[in-house]
Design an enzyme around this catalytic site. Structure first.
Site, PDB file in Angstrom:
ATOM      1  N   ASP A   1       0.992  -1.196   0.023  1.00 13.98           N
ATOM      2  CA  ASP A   1       0.005  -0.046  -0.087  1.00 13.98           C
ATOM      3  C   ASP A   1       0.920   1.409   0.319  1.00 13.98           C
ATOM      4  O   ASP A   1       1.880   1.146   0.816  1.00 13.98           O
ATOM      5  CB  ASP A   1      -0.933   0.014   1.443  1.00 13.98           C
ATOM      6  CG  ASP A   1      -1.950  -1.191   1.277  1.00 13.98           C
ATOM      7  OD1 ASP A   1      -2.458  -1.629   0.050  1.00 13.98           O
ATOM      8  OD2 ASP A   1      -2.257  -1.319   2.486  1.00 13.98           O
TER       9      ASP A   1
ATOM     10  N   GLU B   1      -9.288   0.279  -4.022  1.00 10.87           N
ATOM     11  CA  GLU B   1      -8.465   1.032  -3.135  1.00 10.87           C
ATOM     12  C   GLU B   1      -7.041   1.425  -3.982  1.00 10.87           C
ATOM     13  O   GLU B   1      -6.349   0.758  -4.485  1.00 10.87           O
ATOM     14  CB  GLU B   1      -7.809  -0.153  -2.068  1.00 10.87           C
ATOM     15  CG  GLU B   1      -8.983  -0.507  -1.031  1.00 10.87           C
ATOM     16  CD  GLU B   1      -8.507  -1.694  -0.129  1.00 10.87           C
ATOM     17  OE1 GLU B   1      -7.046  -1.774   0.173  1.00 10.87           O
ATOM     18  OE2 GLU B   1      -9.195  -2.331   0.532  1.00 10.87           O
TER      19      GLU B   1
ATOM     20  N   HIS C   1      -3.674   0.307  -3.191  1.00 13.21           N
ATOM     21  CA  HIS C   1      -3.123  -1.131  -3.074  1.00 13.21           C
ATOM     22  C   HIS C   1      -2.782  -1.771  -4.368  1.00 13.21           C
ATOM     23  O   HIS C   1      -3.349  -1.568  -5.348  1.00 13.21           O
ATOM     24  CB  HIS C   1      -4.414  -2.047  -2.628  1.00 13.21           C
ATOM     25  CG  HIS C   1      -4.162  -3.443  -2.458  1.00 13.21           C
ATOM     26  ND1 HIS C   1      -3.968  -3.817  -1.480  1.00 13.21           N
ATOM     27  CD2 HIS C   1      -4.132  -4.322  -3.327  1.00 13.21           C
ATOM     28  CE1 HIS C   1      -3.651  -5.328  -1.492  1.00 13.21           C
ATOM     29  NE2 HIS C   1      -4.075  -5.537  -2.855  1.00 13.21           N
TER      30      HIS C   1
HETATM   31  C1  LIG Z   1      -6.758  -3.168   4.845  1.00 15.50           C
HETATM   32  C2  LIG Z   1      -6.417  -2.717   3.472  1.00 15.50           C
HETATM   33  N1  LIG Z   1      -5.290  -1.532   3.713  1.00 15.50           N
HETATM   34  C3  LIG Z   1      -6.210  -3.823   2.579  1.00 15.50           C
HETATM   35  O1  LIG Z   1      -4.841  -3.995   2.382  1.00 15.50           O
HETATM   36  N2  LIG Z   1      -7.101  -4.293   2.223  1.00 15.50           N
HETATM   37  C4  LIG Z   1      -6.670  -5.500   0.969  1.00 15.50           C
HETATM   38  C5  LIG Z   1      -7.809  -5.673   0.389  1.00 15.50           C
HETATM   39  C6  LIG Z   1      -6.357  -6.700   1.765  1.00 15.50           C
HETATM   40  O2  LIG Z   1      -6.452  -6.913   2.917  1.00 15.50           O
HETATM   41  O3  LIG Z   1      -5.567  -7.481   1.391  1.00 15.50           O
HETATM   42 ZN   LIG Z   2      -3.084  -3.351   0.321  1.00 19.97          ZN
END
Ligand SMILES: C[C@@H](N)C(=O)N[C@H](C)C(=O)O
Ligand SMILES: [Zn+2]
Length: 216
Positions: free
Chosen positions: A136, A193, A196
């Site tokens: 991220d 997101e 990500h």
């Molecule tokens: C919690 C969020 N930052 C995240 O990483 N979401 C993705 C979908 C995950 O949990 O893999």
């Molecule tokens: Zn992530």
């Protein structure tokens, strides 16, 4: 099948149901540092900015989830990220990492804490972060100031969606630039997101539950 065998299978299935699902799935996760093939990003590139949010209280849970602020990634994924940072440097930018490898135990905590579960991977299937194959991140300028992006980190609303029609033009331009250099070096996106990214080869890498403290 004999009656006795059927009863035994039924009994074992019953015992399995008594175990919390986390224990069943975590059993197959790699727990050894040596086997994990995780590397500390800071050792490969000192110019990448690290702000591991889950190692602080500054995250959506308002609690410190990681006991140690160690930015780890699978070695192949980390090598790709260094290439992205070098590419961004040509424009005077650097990468700022908000999350990288996430142990399975932390995935469970985040999932349970999230009010909207569609923004956190279910522990039963595991996150690509649990493989050290997701990151991220955002971009910062020469002064370390974050570039304008569609939303704050872990803004679990439509603002974080890549196709949000109401997105600010500059934020879209910055997001598209980040996406282009990430994709060029072997990452892919998810739709809801913008921060990500996951290694296109994530499936090759095993799920891990190595404690962050073992890398301190
Ligand atoms: C919690 C969020 N930052 C995240 O990483 N979401 C993705 C979908 C995950 O949990 O893999
Ligand atoms: Zn992530």
């Amino acid at each position: 099948m004999s009656k006795q065998k059927s009863y035994l299978i039924l009994f074992l299935t019953f015992l399995l149901c008594l175990l919390p699902y986390e224990q069943i799935f975590a059993a197959g996760y790699i727990k050894s540092k040596e086997k994990s093939k995780l590397v500390d990003i800071r050792k490969l590139d000192k110019t990448i900015v690290i702000d591991l949010r889950y190692a602080t209280k500054n995250n959506f849970t308002k609690k410190k989830i990681y006991p140690a602020a160690v930015p780890l990634l699978r070695k192949e994924t980390a090598a790709k990220l260094v290439k992205v940072n070098n590419e961004a440097a040509k424009k005077g930018y650097r990468i700022k990492v908000w999350d990288a490898y996430r142990p399975f135990s932390a995935q469970r905590t985040l999932y349970n804490a999230a009010s909207n579960k569609s923004y956190v991977a279910h522990p039963s299937k595991g996150s690509r972060h649990n493989r050290g194959a997701a990151v991220d991140l955002t971009l910062v300028d020469r002064k370390g100031k974050e570039l304008l992006m569609p939303s704050a980190f872990d803004d679990f609303t439509k603002r974080a969606h890549r196709n949000n029609p109401g997105m600010n033009k500059t934020a879209k331009k910055n997001m598209d630039y980040l996406t282009s250099i990430m994709k060029k070096h072997g990452f892919r996106t998810i739709s809801n997101e913008w921060w990500h990214y996951e290694d296109t080869n994530w499936e090759k890498y095993p799920l891990l539950d190595v404690p962050l403290t073992s890398f301190k």
